[in-house]
Design an enzyme around this catalytic site. Structure first.
Site, PDB file in Angstrom:
ATOM      1  N   SER A  32      16.256 -68.253  36.257  1.00  0.00           N
ATOM      2  CA  SER A  32      16.395 -67.971  34.821  1.00  0.00           C
ATOM      3  C   SER A  32      17.720 -67.243  34.545  1.00  0.00           C
ATOM      4  CB  SER A  32      15.173 -67.183  34.360  1.00  0.00           C
ATOM      5  OG  SER A  32      15.503 -66.218  33.442  1.00  0.00           O
ATOM      6  N   GLY A  37      21.557 -65.862  32.041  1.00  0.00           N
ATOM      7  CA  GLY A  37      22.139 -64.543  32.273  1.00  0.00           C
ATOM      8  C   GLY A  37      21.062 -63.469  32.283  1.00  0.00           C
ATOM      9  N   GLU A  58      15.069 -52.958  39.403  1.00  0.00           N
ATOM     10  CA  GLU A  58      15.463 -53.401  40.739  1.00  0.00           C
ATOM     11  C   GLU A  58      15.232 -54.904  40.944  1.00  0.00           C
ATOM     12  OE1 GLU A  58      14.440 -50.867  43.990  1.00  0.00           O
ATOM     13  OE2 GLU A  58      14.773 -52.460  45.458  1.00  0.00           O
ATOM     14  N   ARG A  59      14.213 -55.441  40.275  1.00  0.00           N
ATOM     15  CA  ARG A  59      13.966 -56.893  40.405  1.00  0.00           C
ATOM     16  C   ARG A  59      15.130 -57.680  39.818  1.00  0.00           C
ATOM     17  NH1 ARG A  59      10.192 -59.634  37.555  1.00  0.00           N
ATOM     18  NH2 ARG A  59      10.009 -61.406  38.934  1.00  0.00           N
ATOM     19  N   ARG A  60      15.590 -57.236  38.636  1.00  0.00           N
ATOM     20  CA  ARG A  60      16.720 -57.936  37.988  1.00  0.00           C
ATOM     21  C   ARG A  60      17.967 -57.840  38.868  1.00  0.00           C
ATOM     22  NH1 ARG A  60      16.137 -54.580  32.852  1.00  0.00           N
ATOM     23  NH2 ARG A  60      14.335 -53.804  33.978  1.00  0.00           N
ATOM     24  N   GLU A  91       8.110 -46.515  33.230  1.00  0.00           N
ATOM     25  CA  GLU A  91       8.444 -47.888  32.848  1.00  0.00           C
ATOM     26  C   GLU A  91       7.480 -48.876  33.509  1.00  0.00           C
ATOM     27  OE1 GLU A  91      10.865 -50.177  34.870  1.00  0.00           O
ATOM     28  OE2 GLU A  91      11.548 -51.464  33.249  1.00  0.00           O
TER      29      GLU A  91
END
Ligand code: SF4
Length: 383
Positions: A32, A37, A58-60, A91
């Site tokens: 994705s 972006g 952290e995943r992004r 979060e």
């Protein structure tokens, strides 16, 4: 402050709440990012050496590396390490995508620097809820490992884990049951029944852990019956009457339901469950019938004699007032040794009973509840 930061200048937080990153979902996110972006900036805090540590996202960050990016949009937040830890946890709590073990570990980390009351306030949860989240950490690591699947996919949740705590003396069974919960997607209530079965009947544990839920429930029920551990209702004459009526109704239903053709359409599992239930029922019935016969044989007035219903041919006990199939009245003056067909009269009290009524009685006929009825034919005795 929003900036585009070089990925090489960013370092993940070693104490971030999420410990498990599923490769499959990371690949999906990377795809994705390649197409559209990074839509949501990550949040970082500056370090004295010019690098940045991740607070959230952290995943992004990992997916951006997978996607081959060199930069990522980031919001730089000047906060202390402690505040960053709380922000990261908050979060993740809001997104509810931590697995129960990550959540418990994160709370444990917060409790190292804050009181229980403060942590409860920060997370907007009751203190009892916070304590409950932590309770799963008493379970063996092998059980906790079963909880870290991709969120949404794992049927083994915190509720199941808390139920397993009742088997704390038997960690091997805890692990086996945890795997069973996942394989058979057991609910919390079903898990509770398994756990109670193992605790109440430890000698059946091996069988319970090997068979599917329906068979296990049958084992638990029949063992409870055999050993008299089922809850007993206070027994009064009314209880006996209502139980007898319920047994009668259940037998009628069972008679209607039993059709040997059904086995041609059942799976082996279903057949095995049915066989277990039918065998248990047959054993219970044998015991019941033998007790009933022995009780009836003590009475000199009772003879186990069966007659045929004149309308449908159904065989019933001679004292049965109605045929259980066609509901015809069973006791007929015409079958009674006291009936004089020539004079159409009952010889007991010399009442006139016309032939149509003697042959096809109704509820209003004298024979229906007659205590002097005595079958004149050679009645068939039960085997
Ligand atoms: S059933 Fe009763 S009423 Fe009828 S003939 Fe027999 S004894 Fe008489």
């Amino acid at each position: 402050m929003l900036q585009h930061l070089n990925l090489d200048d960013i370092i993940p937080a070693e104490d971030q709440p999420r410990k498990t990153f599923h490769q499959e979902t990371l690949e999906e996110l990377a795809q994705s990012i390649r197409e559209r972006g990074v839509l949501e900036p990550i949040v970082v805090r500056p370090l004295p050496d010019g690098k940045y540590k991740i607070i959230m996202g952290e995943r992004r960050y990992r997916a951006s590396r997978l996607a081959g990016l060199t930069e990522i949009p980031a919001i730089i937040r000047e906060v202390s390490e402690e505040d960053a830890k709380v922000d990261a946890l908050l979060e993740n709590f809001q997104r509810e995508d931590l697995n129960p073990v990550e959540r418990a570990r994160a709370i444990e980390g917060l409790l190292e620097v804050h009181s229980l009351e403060q942590v409860a306030k920060m997370l907007g949860k009751a203190e009892a809820t916070i304590k409950r989240h932590l309770e799963i950490l008493d379970l063996p690591q092998a059980v906790l490992d079963e909880m870290v699947d991709r969120p949404g996919d794992n049927p083994f949740g915190e509720g199941h884990a808390l139920v397993l705590k009742a088997l704390s003396e038997d960690p091997v069974s805890q692990v086996r049951l945890a795997r069973k919960i996942k394989e058979e997607r057991l609910s919390i209530e079903e898990t509770q029944r398994f756990v109670h079965g193992i605790i109440n009947f430890p000698d059946k544990k091996e069988a319970l852990l090997r068979v599917p839920l329906r068979v296990a429930e049958e084992i638990i029920r029949s063992t409870a019956r055999e050993r008299g551990t089922q809850k007993k209702r206070p027994f009064k004459p009314k209880t006996a009457q209502s139980q007898a009526a319920a047994v009668g109704r259940a037998m009628d239903t069972l008679n209607d339901q039993i059709d040997p053709r059904m086995v041609d359409f059942l799976s082996r599992d279903e057949c095995s469950t049915l066989l277990a239930s039918a065998t248990a029922l047959s054993d219970t019935l044998k015991t019941f019938i033998s007790k009933l016969r022995s009780l009836l044989s003590e009475s000199s007035e009772f003879h186990e004699i069966y007659i045929n219903c004149a309308l449908c041919g159904r065989i019933e006990l001679v004292d049965t007032p109605r045929c259980s199939v066609c509901w015809s009245v069973m006791k007929r003056c015409d079958d009674c040794g006291h009936y004089d067909r020539q004079y159409q009269m009952c010889s007991i009290d010399e009442t006139h009973i016309p032939i149509p009524e003697a042959e096809v009685p109704s509820e209003a006929s004298r024979s229906y509840k007659c205590q002097y009825y005595s079958p004149k034919f050679e009645a068939r005795r039960a085997a």
